[in-house]
Design an enzyme around this catalytic site. Structure first.
Site, PDB file in Angstrom:
ATOM      1  N   GLU A  87      -3.423  10.364  12.844  1.00 23.40           N
ATOM      2  CA  GLU A  87      -3.757   8.972  13.128  1.00 23.40           C
ATOM      3  C   GLU A  87      -2.524   8.087  13.031  1.00 23.40           C
ATOM      4  O   GLU A  87      -1.617   8.352  12.240  1.00 23.40           O
ATOM      5  CB  GLU A  87      -4.796   8.459  12.121  1.00 23.40           C
ATOM      6  CG  GLU A  87      -6.173   9.020  12.408  1.00 23.40           C
ATOM      7  CD  GLU A  87      -7.257   8.397  11.540  1.00 23.40           C
ATOM      8  OE1 GLU A  87      -8.391   8.321  12.004  1.00 23.40           O
ATOM      9  OE2 GLU A  87      -6.968   7.976  10.406  1.00 23.40           O
ATOM     10  N   CYS A 101       2.620   2.223  12.444  1.00 29.23           N
ATOM     11  CA  CYS A 101       2.620   3.055  11.246  1.00 29.23           C
ATOM     12  C   CYS A 101       2.369   4.487  11.723  1.00 29.23           C
ATOM     13  O   CYS A 101       1.317   4.769  12.306  1.00 29.23           O
ATOM     14  CB  CYS A 101       1.514   2.568  10.319  1.00 29.23           C
ATOM     15  SG  CYS A 101       1.288   3.611   8.876  1.00 29.23           S
ATOM     16  N   CYS A 112      -1.876  12.474  -3.704  1.00 27.43           N
ATOM     17  CA  CYS A 112      -2.058  11.269  -4.521  1.00 27.43           C
ATOM     18  C   CYS A 112      -3.560  11.049  -4.676  1.00 27.43           C
ATOM     19  O   CYS A 112      -4.322  11.165  -3.716  1.00 27.43           O
ATOM     20  CB  CYS A 112      -1.402  10.064  -3.844  1.00 27.43           C
ATOM     21  SG  CYS A 112       0.376  10.265  -3.673  1.00 27.43           S
ATOM     22  N   GLU A 159       4.026  13.079   3.820  1.00 29.33           N
ATOM     23  CA  GLU A 159       5.196  12.678   3.036  1.00 29.33           C
ATOM     24  C   GLU A 159       6.419  12.965   3.919  1.00 29.33           C
ATOM     25  O   GLU A 159       6.781  14.134   4.135  1.00 29.33           O
ATOM     26  CB  GLU A 159       5.234  13.502   1.732  1.00 29.33           C
ATOM     27  CG  GLU A 159       6.559  13.525   0.997  1.00 29.33           C
ATOM     28  CD  GLU A 159       7.166  12.162   0.711  1.00 29.33           C
ATOM     29  OE1 GLU A 159       6.574  11.381  -0.031  1.00 29.33           O
ATOM     30  OE2 GLU A 159       8.269  11.890   1.246  1.00 29.33           O
ATOM     31  N   SER A 190       8.869   5.839   3.935  1.00 26.88           N
ATOM     32  CA  SER A 190       8.159   5.608   2.689  1.00 26.88           C
ATOM     33  C   SER A 190       7.901   6.949   2.004  1.00 26.88           C
ATOM     34  O   SER A 190       7.246   7.828   2.567  1.00 26.88           O
ATOM     35  CB  SER A 190       6.834   4.909   3.000  1.00 26.88           C
ATOM     36  OG  SER A 190       6.091   4.769   1.820  1.00 26.88           O
ATOM     37  N   SER A 213       6.846   4.818  -3.207  1.00 26.50           N
ATOM     38  CA  SER A 213       5.509   4.565  -3.745  1.00 26.50           C
ATOM     39  C   SER A 213       5.535   4.850  -5.236  1.00 26.50           C
ATOM     40  O   SER A 213       5.481   6.001  -5.662  1.00 26.50           O
ATOM     41  CB  SER A 213       4.496   5.492  -3.059  1.00 26.50           C
ATOM     42  OG  SER A 213       4.448   5.178  -1.696  1.00 26.50           O
ATOM     43  N   HIS A 215       3.658   3.045  -8.017  1.00 29.79           N
ATOM     44  CA  HIS A 215       2.265   2.989  -8.491  1.00 29.79           C
ATOM     45  C   HIS A 215       2.066   3.020 -10.005  1.00 29.79           C
ATOM     46  O   HIS A 215       0.947   2.817 -10.478  1.00 29.79           O
ATOM     47  CB  HIS A 215       1.400   4.099  -7.855  1.00 29.79           C
ATOM     48  CG  HIS A 215       1.468   4.124  -6.369  1.00 29.79           C
ATOM     49  ND1 HIS A 215       1.437   2.978  -5.602  1.00 29.79           N
ATOM     50  CD2 HIS A 215       1.574   5.149  -5.498  1.00 29.79           C
ATOM     51  CE1 HIS A 215       1.520   3.323  -4.320  1.00 29.79           C
ATOM     52  NE2 HIS A 215       1.611   4.604  -4.226  1.00 29.79           N
TER      53      HIS A 215
HETATM   54  S1  SF4 Z   1       2.284  10.990  -0.179  1.00 33.00           S
HETATM   55 FE1  SF4 Z   1       1.251   9.405   1.060  1.00 33.00          FE
HETATM   56  S2  SF4 Z   1      -0.059  10.565   2.475  1.00 33.00           S
HETATM   57 FE2  SF4 Z   1       0.556  11.991   0.860  1.00 33.00          FE
HETATM   58  S3  SF4 Z   1      -1.126  11.929  -0.626  1.00 33.00           S
HETATM   59 FE3  SF4 Z   1       0.422  10.428  -1.306  1.00 33.00          FE
HETATM   60  S4  SF4 Z   1      -0.170   8.448  -0.397  1.00 33.00           S
HETATM   61 FE4  SF4 Z   1      -1.296  10.091   0.667  1.00 33.00          FE
END
Ligand code: SF4
Length: 337
Positions: A87, A101, A112, A159, A190, A213, A215
């Protein structure tokens, strides 16, 4: 669509000079011709060959969802080679940005805990062509509106640093002035925190943006939310981003998804402030878009308080405006259906 280098190689194999590759790219990207048979600058024999042997797009549209105001369009694609589904999302911002994106893998093995893609497991890496074609699809789609794609973010499924070579080839193709011509500074990779990928990116001669990311500001909590943190601990991640900032003089964006009662407590805002204080960085607080997980989005007040605490540490911070929830096209919501 293949990049300049690959077209040159193909053309040399079938006895045509390299400049034909430039002509072909010019037809697609400057004239919007998306059919090899219509490329009148190319010899008929070459057009026939391309039409028969080289598909223009390596992915095909399967399903389209658009928000009522037309600002967000999500497309489910099937890959030509094996039918795997991915997607992508186009966001048309009021300030004129047209951001795609893209996905870099089918599924993802980072898993994640709050992510729809992470729940579906890993299927395979996408090729550079399958990645770039997600952008080409939207370029062709928007050509009647004369709206160029201005930004590309690798924040869809996957990723990017677990598919490093193909992602970097896609980035070069997207940045190539003969082809997509998207400025490197307008391309953002990212990562969930793959340290070797960050270190490799430092060595690239490309000014692309880096988003991490994060978090969570503490190792235990980060391990819980982003299991890859066990392999690449927070201390190593921070060393890598500091090195990135030192050597590239570029800012790092830290993404922080706001999960009610999990990572949105004031004490964690203080920890994050201490962790990032003085860094050339920016924090994006992302209101969580509920998927089929146990997590819920933080309350508005909790997000505002979190932001205010970070500001006391002089850490630049914004709350991301989230588009596309209604069609499950917002961050962390991409799966394949
Ligand atoms: S790296 Fe990105 S796509 Fe993969 S599980 Fe984590 S948030 Fe989801």
């Amino acid at each position: 669509m293949k990049d300049y280098k690959e077209f040159v190689e193909i053309f040399e194999r079938v006895g045509h000079p390299p400049f034909r590759a430039r002509q072909l790219l010019n037809d697609v990207f400057n004239r919007g011709v998306a059919d090899f048979r219509e490329m009148k600058n190319l010899p008929v024999s070459l057009r026939d060959f391309l039409d028969e042997k080289v598909p223009l797009l390596s992915i095909e549209e399967k399903k389209v969802s658009v928000t009522p105001d037309g600002s967000v369009k999500k497309v489910l694609f099937g890959c030509q080679k094996d039918g795997k589904k991915i997607e992508s999302v186009l966001m048309r911002f009021k300030d004129g940005r047209r951001t795609v994106c893209v996905s870099s893998q089918v599924g993802c093995n980072v898993k994640c805990k709050f992510c729809a893609t992470g729940q579906m497991g890993f299927k395979r890496n996408l090729t550079y062509e399958e990645i770039a074609d997600q952008v080409l699809y939207f370029i062709l789609d928007l050509k009647d509106y004369s709206e160029p794609i201005t930004n590309v973010v690798f924040m869809g499924m996957g990723e990017p640093f677990n598919n490093y070579e193909e992602v970097m080839r896609a980035v070069r193709h997207l940045n190539d002035a003969r082809a997509f011509n998207v400025g490197a500074r307008n391309i953002t990779l990212s990562t969930s925190g793959i340290v070797p990928g960050i270190l490799s990116l430092i060595e690239e001669d490309l000014q692309v943006g880096l988003a991490v990311s994060l978090h969570a500001p503490l190792q235990d909590l980060r391990e819980e939310l982003v299991p890859i943190a066990k392999k690449y601990p927070l201390t190593d991640l921070m060393e890598a981003t500091q090195k990135y900032i030192r050597e590239t003089h570029r800012r790092v964006t830290y993404e922080y998804v706001m999960l009610a009662g999990v990572n949105d407590k004031p004490v964690l805002a203080h920890e994050l402030g201490k962790l990032l204080k003085g860094q050339l960085c920016h924090v994006n607080l992302i209101p969580y878009n509920a998927t089929d997980t146990i997590y819920r989005c933080s309350r508005k007040k909790a997000i505002e308080d979190f932001k205010e605490i970070l500001e006391t540490y002089r850490v630049p911070v914004t709350v991301r405006v989230s588009l596309g929830q209604g069609i499950d096209a917002a961050c962390g919501q991409l799966a394949n259906g």
